[in-house]
Design an enzyme around this catalytic site. Structure first.
Site, PDB file in Angstrom:
ATOM      1  N   SER A 201       0.836  -1.207   0.000  1.00 41.95           N
ATOM      2  CA  SER A 201       0.000   0.000   0.000  1.00 41.95           C
ATOM      3  C   SER A 201       0.868   1.253   0.000  1.00 41.95           C
ATOM      4  O   SER A 201       0.534   2.239   0.644  1.00 41.95           O
ATOM      5  CB  SER A 201      -0.939  -0.003   1.197  1.00 41.95           C
ATOM      6  OG  SER A 201      -0.181  -0.113   2.394  1.00 41.95           O
ATOM      7  N   CYS A 202       2.005   1.216  -0.717  1.00 39.83           N
ATOM      8  CA  CYS A 202       2.888   2.379  -0.765  1.00 39.83           C
ATOM      9  C   CYS A 202       2.111   3.588  -1.274  1.00 39.83           C
ATOM     10  O   CYS A 202       1.379   3.506  -2.257  1.00 39.83           O
ATOM     11  CB  CYS A 202       4.079   2.101  -1.682  1.00 39.83           C
ATOM     12  SG  CYS A 202       5.122   0.779  -1.044  1.00 39.83           S
TER      13      CYS A 202
END
Lengths: 243, 103
Positions: free
Chosen positions: A146-147
């Protein structure tokens, strides 16, 4: 992790609240029980922890507090600090880039330095700004996890972390865009940016037409979170009131 | 470390590269769907500690050059997806995952 998701102390508070709720609303349940033969809470409360990672987080947090490594207040303050980072910060950056071509050039050349200029330090990761144009539309995803440019925009929306978004954005980007109400002509290149490593991506949406006279603050109000992820365009301005 | 500080980087902007079709276990930051796919280097981000070693609690040094590589959607999915003819996908790939591709 707990700080980033803002679910630290709530878990503790919740277990205390439970009994209280039950007492307070007991009569309501009785009415429902009579009508349906079984009771439902009027409105579901927060979910009890049930996943391994939730128990691990609670156990780790309680141990860190018990052993004096961190205090509950420090954890709460960290959560508060994260909650104060919002897409509004990014919107200010975008509005500045729209009105100041030199700033936009600096933002595109060195994202970290450019956002720090506006008082938003972005440390430890490379911040890369990409510009949407009539020829190319960028859309950001992190298929691996989930960068997200959290240091600037705050906590990502839940859908950004969903398997559905992460798997579909790279494979059928236009279908995903359409679900966000974003339909682009075929001759526009959709470029999906898979944020796989040490870089975080910030999309500079196109400045909407008819915004020539707007102030920087009014422009910032047109920049939505989704427009900086690239699932949407910036908002169109409200029609000017006729005086 | 900025791109200008990377004289030893193996690839340059414009180079055609292929992502290694390798499937080692562990923490890998090269997406599965790009393994074996061919693209073009469009940026050199700098050099970063190797995340595959950091995951083991090591220092990940020496740092590894990290490239921005762009792929045509058609080259990635080869028909098994829904995209426009011009659509593309860019990802950040560490040097040890790339090999020269025939032009």
């Amino acid at each position: 992790m707990s700080g980033a998701d803002g679910r630290g102390p709530q878990g503790l508070a919740h277990s205390h609240d439970h009994g209280h709720d039950r007492r307070e609303h007991g009569h309501r349940h009785d009415h429902e029980a009579a009508a349906h033969g079984h009771s439902h809470p009027f409105q579901p409360d927060l979910q009890e922890p049930s996943q391994d990672w939730e128990f691990l987080e609670i156990a780790l947090r309680e141990l860190l507090i018990e052993k004096g490594v961190l205090s509950a207040r420090e954890i709460a303050e960290k959560i508060d600090q994260w909650d104060r980072r919002t897409p509004q910060n990014g919107a200010e950056v975008i509005a500045r880039a729209w009105v100041d071509p030199d700033y936009k050039a600096r933002l595109l050349a060195d994202g970290n330095a450019a956002v720090a200029e506006l008082g938003y330090p972005f440390e430890g990761l490379e911040l890369i700004a990409v510009e949407n144009t009539p020829q190319r539309h960028h859309m950001v995803v992190c298929t691996l996890c989930s960068c997200y440019p959290r240091q600037l925009l705050g906590i990502p929306p839940l859908w950004y972390k969903s398997r559905a978004y992460r798997s579909r954005a790279v494979r059928e980007p236009r279908a995903v865009l359409a679900e966000f109400g974003t339909v682009l002509p075929e001759d526009v290149e959709v470029r999906v940016l898979d944020s796989t490593a040490d870089c975080r991506y910030l999309v500079i949406p196109m400045r909407p037409a008819g915004t020539e006279g707007l102030s920087e603050a009014d422009l910032a109000a047109l920049v939505t979170r989704d427009s900086m992820i690239g699932t949407a365009q910036a908002r169109a301005p409200h029609p000017a009131p006729t005086a | 470390m900025r791109a200008a500080d990377l004289p030893d980087a193996r690839f340059r902007v414009g180079d055609r590269v292929r992502v290694r079709a390798a499937y080692p276990p562990g923490h890998i930051r090269t997406p599965f769907y790009l393994r074996g796919r061919t693209g073009r280097v469009i940026g050199v981000h700098g050099a970063f500690p190797n995340p595959e070693r950091l995951a083991w609690g090591e220092d990940g040094l020496p740092p590894i050059p990290l490239y921005e590589v762009v792929f045509a959607m058609a080259a990635v999915w080869q028909g098994d997806g829904a995209y426009g003819a011009r659509d593309s996908l860019a990802a950040d790939i560490y040097e040890h995952w790339l090999e020269e591709a025939a032009t």
